[in-house]
Write a protein that holds these residues in place. Structure first.
Motif, PDB file in Angstrom:
ATOM      1  N   GLU A  92       0.837  -1.214   0.000  1.00  0.00           N
ATOM      2  CA  GLU A  92       0.000   0.000   0.000  1.00  0.00           C
ATOM      3  C   GLU A  92       0.865   1.255   0.000  1.00  0.00           C
ATOM      4  N   PHE A  93       1.945   1.246   0.775  1.00  0.00           N
ATOM      5  CA  PHE A  93       2.857   2.394   0.805  1.00  0.00           C
ATOM      6  C   PHE A  93       3.395   2.673  -0.598  1.00  0.00           C
ATOM      7  N   PHE A  94       3.864   1.630  -1.292  1.00  0.00           N
ATOM      8  CA  PHE A  94       4.422   1.830  -2.625  1.00  0.00           C
ATOM      9  C   PHE A  94       3.360   2.258  -3.639  1.00  0.00           C
ATOM     10  N   ARG A  95       2.122   1.805  -3.476  1.00  0.00           N
ATOM     11  CA  ARG A  95       1.039   2.273  -4.366  1.00  0.00           C
ATOM     12  C   ARG A  95       0.806   3.774  -4.188  1.00  0.00           C
ATOM     13  N   GLN A  96       0.842   4.227  -2.938  1.00  0.00           N
ATOM     14  CA  GLN A  96       0.559   5.632  -2.643  1.00  0.00           C
ATOM     15  C   GLN A  96       1.785   6.536  -2.782  1.00  0.00           C
ATOM     16  N   ASN A  97       2.980   5.952  -2.729  1.00  0.00           N
ATOM     17  CA  ASN A  97       4.216   6.739  -2.738  1.00  0.00           C
ATOM     18  C   ASN A  97       5.234   6.189  -3.718  1.00  0.00           C
ATOM     19  N   PRO A  98       4.902   6.143  -4.996  1.00  0.00           N
ATOM     20  CA  PRO A  98       5.875   5.608  -5.951  1.00  0.00           C
ATOM     21  C   PRO A  98       7.144   6.461  -5.942  1.00  0.00           C
ATOM     22  N   GLY A  99       8.274   5.792  -5.986  1.00  0.00           N
ATOM     23  CA  GLY A  99       9.543   6.513  -5.987  1.00  0.00           C
ATOM     24  C   GLY A  99      10.112   6.786  -4.609  1.00  0.00           C
ATOM     25  N   LYS A 100       9.378   6.470  -3.547  1.00  0.00           N
ATOM     26  CA  LYS A 100       9.881   6.679  -2.186  1.00  0.00           C
ATOM     27  C   LYS A 100      10.246   5.349  -1.541  1.00  0.00           C
ATOM     28  N   SER A 101      11.192   5.406  -0.613  1.00  0.00           N
ATOM     29  CA  SER A 101      11.604   4.220   0.127  1.00  0.00           C
ATOM     30  C   SER A 101      10.669   3.985   1.307  1.00  0.00           C
ATOM     31  N   TYR A 102      10.386   2.727   1.569  1.00  0.00           N
ATOM     32  CA  TYR A 102       9.617   2.315   2.746  1.00  0.00           C
ATOM     33  C   TYR A 102      10.605   2.193   3.899  1.00  0.00           C
ATOM     34  N   LEU A 103      10.316   2.876   5.002  1.00  0.00           N
ATOM     35  CA  LEU A 103      11.245   2.883   6.132  1.00  0.00           C
ATOM     36  C   LEU A 103      10.483   2.761   7.435  1.00  0.00           C
ATOM     37  N   ARG A 104      10.836   1.774   8.214  1.00  0.00           N
ATOM     38  CA  ARG A 104      10.292   1.598   9.559  1.00  0.00           C
ATOM     39  C   ARG A 104      11.488   1.502  10.495  1.00  0.00           C
ATOM     40  N   MET A 105      11.621   2.469  11.379  1.00  0.00           N
ATOM     41  CA  MET A 105      12.757   2.516  12.293  1.00  0.00           C
ATOM     42  C   MET A 105      12.366   3.236  13.566  1.00  0.00           C
ATOM     43  N   GLY A 106      13.242   3.185  14.557  1.00  0.00           N
ATOM     44  CA  GLY A 106      12.999   3.896  15.804  1.00  0.00           C
ATOM     45  C   GLY A 106      11.648   3.549  16.393  1.00  0.00           C
ATOM     46  N   ARG A 161       8.866   3.627  15.069  1.00  0.00           N
ATOM     47  CA  ARG A 161       8.004   2.954  14.092  1.00  0.00           C
ATOM     48  C   ARG A 161       8.553   1.594  13.677  1.00  0.00           C
ATOM     49  N   ALA A 162       9.543   1.087  14.412  1.00  0.00           N
ATOM     50  CA  ALA A 162      10.141  -0.213  14.096  1.00  0.00           C
ATOM     51  C   ALA A 162       9.078  -1.308  14.133  1.00  0.00           C
ATOM     52  N   ILE A 163       9.362  -2.388  13.452  1.00  0.00           N
ATOM     53  CA  ILE A 163       8.413  -3.502  13.343  1.00  0.00           C
ATOM     54  C   ILE A 163       8.692  -4.506  14.452  1.00  0.00           C
ATOM     55  N   TYR A 164       7.661  -4.833  15.207  1.00  0.00           N
ATOM     56  CA  TYR A 164       7.782  -5.750  16.336  1.00  0.00           C
ATOM     57  C   TYR A 164       7.355  -7.153  15.915  1.00  0.00           C
ATOM     58  N   VAL A 165       8.272  -8.106  16.020  1.00  0.00           N
ATOM     59  CA  VAL A 165       7.991  -9.497  15.671  1.00  0.00           C
ATOM     60  C   VAL A 165       8.694 -10.407  16.674  1.00  0.00           C
ATOM     61  N   ASP A 166       7.948 -11.294  17.259  1.00  0.00           N
ATOM     62  CA  ASP A 166       8.505 -12.345  18.109  1.00  0.00           C
ATOM     63  C   ASP A 166       9.428 -11.799  19.207  1.00  0.00           C
ATOM     64  N   GLY A 167       8.997 -10.715  19.849  1.00  0.00           N
ATOM     65  CA  GLY A 167       9.732 -10.176  20.988  1.00  0.00           C
ATOM     66  C   GLY A 167      10.869  -9.229  20.663  1.00  0.00           C
ATOM     67  N   PRO A 197      18.026  -5.912  13.858  1.00  0.00           N
ATOM     68  CA  PRO A 197      17.254  -5.842  15.101  1.00  0.00           C
ATOM     69  C   PRO A 197      17.765  -4.694  15.958  1.00  0.00           C
ATOM     70  N   TYR A 198      16.932  -4.267  16.866  1.00  0.00           N
ATOM     71  CA  TYR A 198      17.385  -3.375  17.933  1.00  0.00           C
ATOM     72  C   TYR A 198      17.621  -4.279  19.136  1.00  0.00           C
ATOM     73  N   ASN A 199      18.798  -4.188  19.731  1.00  0.00           N
ATOM     74  CA  ASN A 199      19.118  -5.057  20.864  1.00  0.00           C
ATOM     75  C   ASN A 199      18.479  -4.588  22.155  1.00  0.00           C
ATOM     76  N   ASN A 200      18.067  -3.323  22.195  1.00  0.00           N
ATOM     77  CA  ASN A 200      17.384  -2.815  23.391  1.00  0.00           C
ATOM     78  C   ASN A 200      16.594  -1.558  23.026  1.00  0.00           C
ATOM     79  N   ASN A 201      15.752  -1.111  23.932  1.00  0.00           N
ATOM     80  CA  ASN A 201      14.902   0.062  23.667  1.00  0.00           C
ATOM     81  C   ASN A 201      15.700   1.342  23.488  1.00  0.00           C
ATOM     82  N   GLU A 202      16.849   1.447  24.159  1.00  0.00           N
ATOM     83  CA  GLU A 202      17.664   2.657  24.012  1.00  0.00           C
ATOM     84  C   GLU A 202      18.156   2.808  22.574  1.00  0.00           C
ATOM     85  N   GLU A 203      18.587   1.706  21.960  1.00  0.00           N
ATOM     86  CA  GLU A 203      19.016   1.752  20.559  1.00  0.00           C
ATOM     87  C   GLU A 203      17.859   2.176  19.659  1.00  0.00           C
ATOM     88  N   LYS A 204      16.701   1.591  19.913  1.00  0.00           N
ATOM     89  CA  LYS A 204      15.523   1.888  19.089  1.00  0.00           C
ATOM     90  C   LYS A 204      15.149   3.357  19.203  1.00  0.00           C
TER      91      LYS A 204
END
Length: 127
Positions: free
Chosen positions: A74-88, A90-96, A114-121
């Protein structure tokens, strides 16, 4: 590292209107910078590391991308030419664990770790 890279070929991570894939050079980047077995010397001090073996990194990457597959497409449909970025925050949470993910407009994965701890994130505000 040579043994791990020797077997690697470009990997399709998820299918969709824009296929998501991991090219060889980005695999080497992720593997060399974010696994403890390759971090020799002070140069890598402070880099986040996977708590997995080489074989598991692709599996985890597929889990993260597939969890977000509809949002990515959906992001790429709405934002052609832009990079998808999830960090800090907005990071993606999976399996702890929280993961940083950046995908280029052509579907190639640029960054994943991965982020090794919340401070890094919380401190990750790079772009």
């Amino acid at each position: 590292m040579k043994k791990s890279c020797y077997k690697f070929d470009e990997e399709i991570i998820a299918l969709g209107q824009i296929p998501i894939y991991l090219p060889f050079d980005r695999f080497v980047h992720i593997y060399a910078r974010h696994t403890s077995e390759t971090q020799i010397g002070d140069r890598f001090s402070g880099k986040t590391v996977f708590q997995y073996k080489y074989e598991d990194i692709l599996h985890v990457l597929k889990m993260v991308v597939n969890q977000e597959r509809q949002n990515i497409q959906e992001f790429f449909r709405q934002n052609p030419g832009k990079s998808y970025l999830r960090m800090g925050q907005r990071a993606i949470y999976v399996d702890g664990t929280y993961y940083r993910l950046q995908i280029e407009p052509d579907g190639s994965i640029k960054d994943f770790h991965p982020y090794n701890n919340n401070e890094e994130k919380e401190a990750d505000n790079q772009i």
